[in-house]
Design an enzyme around this catalytic site. Sequence first.
Site, mmCIF file in Angstrom:
data_model
loop_
_atom_site.group_PDB
_atom_site.id
_atom_site.type_symbol
_atom_site.label_atom_id
_atom_site.label_comp_id
_atom_site.label_asym_id
_atom_site.label_seq_id
_atom_site.Cartn_x
_atom_site.Cartn_y
_atom_site.Cartn_z
ATOM 1 N N TYR A 1 0.865 -1.244 0.137
ATOM 2 C CA TYR A 1 0.134 0.303 0.008
ATOM 3 C C TYR A 1 1.044 1.439 -0.014
ATOM 4 C CZ TYR A 1 -4.039 -3.025 1.510
ATOM 5 O OH TYR A 1 -4.756 -4.143 1.711
ATOM 6 N N HIS B 1 0.214 -11.601 2.165
ATOM 7 C CA HIS B 1 -0.722 -10.884 1.293
ATOM 8 C C HIS B 1 -1.463 -11.724 0.230
ATOM 9 C CE1 HIS B 1 -1.950 -6.363 0.081
ATOM 10 N NE2 HIS B 1 -2.786 -7.209 -0.059
#
EC number: 1.1.1.-
Length: 267
Positions: free
Chosen positions: A39, A97
Site C-alpha cells: 500500500y 498478502h
Amino acid sequence: MAIPAFGLGTFRLKDDVVISSVKTALELGYRAIDTAQIYDNEAAVGLAIAESGVPRHELYITTKIWIENLSKDKLIPSLKESLQKLRTDYVDLTLIHWPSPNDEVSVEEFMQALLEAKKEGLTREIGISNFTIPLMEKAIAAVGAENIATNQIELSPYLQNRKVVAWAKQHGIHITSYMTLAYGKALKDEVIARIAAKHNATPAQVILAWAMGEGYSVIPSSTKRENLESNLKAQNLQLDAEDKKAIAALDCNDRLVSPEGLAPEWD
C-alpha cells in the site's frame, strides 16, 4: 488476542489522505488499523498513530508481506522495515498478502518464516490472505491451524465465498472480509436499501452488520469523517433472520479482485 470485529482499512489511501483518515478514525474510537507493505502507506499510518497520542497497547495493527518478500531470507527483514515505518516494536497481526505466484516460494517456506517472526516477537499473530482451500491446507500442514489467526478474503453480499468460509470454520480459521461493500456497488442494491430503511440505517451499516453477524471481521475504509463515524455504528445494528435470508440470496460469485499473474485458482 481475538481479532477485532471492526477495523479501518487503508487500501489505496496514501500520504496526507491516509494520515487524515487514520487520525480521524482513532479520534472516533477505531482501534484496529489494517495496512500492507504494497500500500506504500505504512510510514504515513505510523505517523498518524504517533500524532494521535493513542497508546500502542490499545491498538491492533495489521500489515501484510508482499510477494517479493516471501522467501525466508527476505520475510523477517521486510517485516522489521515495516515495523520501523509504523514506529512500533511489533504488529498485532502479519498476513501473507497473496500466495507466491507459480509457487515460486513454497507455502511451507513463507509460513515457517512468518512463524519465526512470531517467535521473535515481531508479530503477535500470523495469518494469510487470498488463500484458497488447497492453499489453506498447505498453510496448516506448514505451521498448524492454531497458528493461523485469519484468512483475509474478498467477501461481500455478491461474493459470499461459502466454500472457503465453511472450510476455514471447520478448521478454526477466522475470516476477515475485505471489499465488504463491493467497491460501493452493494450500497446501491435495492434489497440492501429496503433493509436499511426498515432499520433506519445506512446501506453500509446493513452490509457491515451482516458480515459481522456472520462472524467475520470487517475493515472498511473511508476518507470522510461522517462515513467513518456512521460505519462504526454498524456494530450496534442487529439484522433479523429475514434480512439475513435476503442478503444470502444476493450471492452471485461476483469477484472484483483477481489480479492477473497474482490470483490463485479460486475455489
